[in-house]
Motif scaffolding. Structure first.
Motif, PDB file in Angstrom:
ATOM      1  N   ILE A  76       1.039  -0.968   0.122  1.00 36.00           N
ATOM      2  CA  ILE A  76      -0.099  -0.179  -0.092  1.00 36.00           C
ATOM      3  C   ILE A  76       1.111   1.325  -0.024  1.00 36.00           C
ATOM      4  O   ILE A  76       1.812   1.436   0.897  1.00 36.00           O
ATOM      5  N   HIS A  77       0.749   2.089  -1.023  1.00 33.70           N
ATOM      6  CA  HIS A  77       1.499   3.329  -1.182  1.00 33.70           C
ATOM      7  C   HIS A  77       0.817   4.506  -0.350  1.00 33.70           C
ATOM      8  O   HIS A  77      -0.347   4.728  -1.035  1.00 33.70           O
ATOM      9  N   LEU A  78       0.883   5.076   0.535  1.00 33.73           N
ATOM     10  CA  LEU A  78       0.344   6.036   1.188  1.00 33.73           C
ATOM     11  C   LEU A  78       0.815   7.378   0.518  1.00 33.73           C
ATOM     12  O   LEU A  78       1.738   7.666   0.055  1.00 33.73           O
ATOM     13  N   PRO A  79      -0.053   8.626   0.590  1.00 39.54           N
ATOM     14  CA  PRO A  79      -0.029   9.619  -0.037  1.00 39.54           C
ATOM     15  C   PRO A  79       1.028  10.408   0.497  1.00 39.54           C
ATOM     16  O   PRO A  79       1.877  11.267  -0.494  1.00 39.54           O
ATOM     17  N   GLY A  80       1.755  10.444   1.582  1.00 36.71           N
ATOM     18  CA  GLY A  80       2.693  11.201   2.216  1.00 36.71           C
ATOM     19  C   GLY A  80       4.015  10.545   1.689  1.00 36.71           C
ATOM     20  O   GLY A  80       5.327  10.749   1.950  1.00 36.71           O
ATOM     21  N   GLY A  81       3.953   9.393   0.855  1.00 37.54           N
ATOM     22  CA  GLY A  81       5.301   8.781   0.361  1.00 37.54           C
ATOM     23  C   GLY A  81       5.597   7.410   1.110  1.00 37.54           C
ATOM     24  O   GLY A  81       6.962   6.873   1.014  1.00 37.54           O
ATOM     25  N   GLY A  82       4.915   6.860   2.190  1.00 37.45           N
ATOM     26  CA  GLY A  82       5.148   5.759   3.002  1.00 37.45           C
ATOM     27  C   GLY A  82       4.593   4.485   2.456  1.00 37.45           C
ATOM     28  O   GLY A  82       3.879   4.583   1.270  1.00 37.45           O
ATOM     29  N   TYR A  83       5.201   3.397   2.724  1.00 42.70           N
ATOM     30  CA  TYR A  83       4.430   2.211   2.317  1.00 42.70           C
ATOM     31  C   TYR A  83       4.093   1.272   3.496  1.00 42.70           C
ATOM     32  O   TYR A  83       4.761   1.473   4.684  1.00 42.70           O
ATOM     33  N   ARG A  84       2.940   0.661   3.352  1.00 34.77           N
ATOM     34  CA  ARG A  84       2.493  -0.286   4.492  1.00 34.77           C
ATOM     35  C   ARG A  84       2.225  -1.715   3.783  1.00 34.77           C
ATOM     36  O   ARG A  84       1.925  -1.794   2.608  1.00 34.77           O
ATOM     37  N   VAL A  85       2.385  -2.640   4.388  1.00 37.09           N
ATOM     38  CA  VAL A  85       1.921  -4.113   3.961  1.00 37.09           C
ATOM     39  C   VAL A  85       1.249  -4.619   4.928  1.00 37.09           C
ATOM     40  O   VAL A  85       1.112  -4.579   6.181  1.00 37.09           O
ATOM     41  N   ALA A  86       0.104  -5.234   4.413  1.00 43.25           N
ATOM     42  CA  ALA A  86      -0.878  -6.089   5.341  1.00 43.25           C
ATOM     43  C   ALA A  86      -0.205  -7.329   5.853  1.00 43.25           C
ATOM     44  O   ALA A  86       0.458  -8.209   5.403  1.00 43.25           O
ATOM     45  N   SER A  87      -0.360  -7.562   7.273  1.00 42.91           N
ATOM     46  CA  SER A  87       0.487  -8.719   7.835  1.00 42.91           C
ATOM     47  C   SER A  87      -0.040  -9.889   7.306  1.00 42.91           C
ATOM     48  O   SER A  87       0.635 -10.776   7.210  1.00 42.91           O
ATOM     49  N   ALA A  88      -1.217 -10.259   7.028  1.00 44.64           N
ATOM     50  CA  ALA A  88      -1.908 -11.282   6.352  1.00 44.64           C
ATOM     51  C   ALA A  88      -1.388 -11.800   5.251  1.00 44.64           C
ATOM     52  O   ALA A  88      -1.130 -12.885   4.840  1.00 44.64           O
ATOM     53  N   GLU A  89      -0.541 -10.905   4.569  1.00 39.91           N
ATOM     54  CA  GLU A  89       0.006 -11.132   2.926  1.00 39.91           C
ATOM     55  C   GLU A  89       1.482 -11.443   3.539  1.00 39.91           C
ATOM     56  O   GLU A  89       1.993 -12.236   2.603  1.00 39.91           O
ATOM     57  N   ILE A  90       2.116 -11.499   4.637  1.00 41.54           N
ATOM     58  CA  ILE A  90       3.548 -11.857   4.855  1.00 41.54           C
ATOM     59  C   ILE A  90       3.359 -13.277   5.250  1.00 41.54           C
ATOM     60  O   ILE A  90       2.732 -13.994   5.725  1.00 41.54           O
TER      61      ILE A  90
END
Length: 57
Positions: free
Chosen positions: A43-57
């Motif tokens: 997931i690319h956040l508008p402020g430039g950060g990235y996140r990943v759903a833990s369920a996908e790991i």
């Protein structure tokens, strides 16, 4: 990371934590995100950060 550590993660983690879980270095993780070859959806956040759903790991 061990399976127990991954199971204890919150619902969404930053890219650094996801990189550790996948055994990727910081540069490799960011390079793979930009190339579209990261091992799971990011997931690319508008402020430039990235996140990943833990369920996908």
């Amino acid at each position: 990371m061990t399976q127990a550590e991954v199971a204890a993660l919150p619902a969404v983690v930053d890219l650094g934590v996801a990189n550790r879980a996948f055994g990727l270095g910081r540069s490799t993780g960011y390079r793979r995100v930009k190339a579209g070859t990261y091992p799971c959806p990011v997931i690319h956040l508008p402020g430039g950060g990235y996140r990943v759903a833990s369920a996908e790991i």
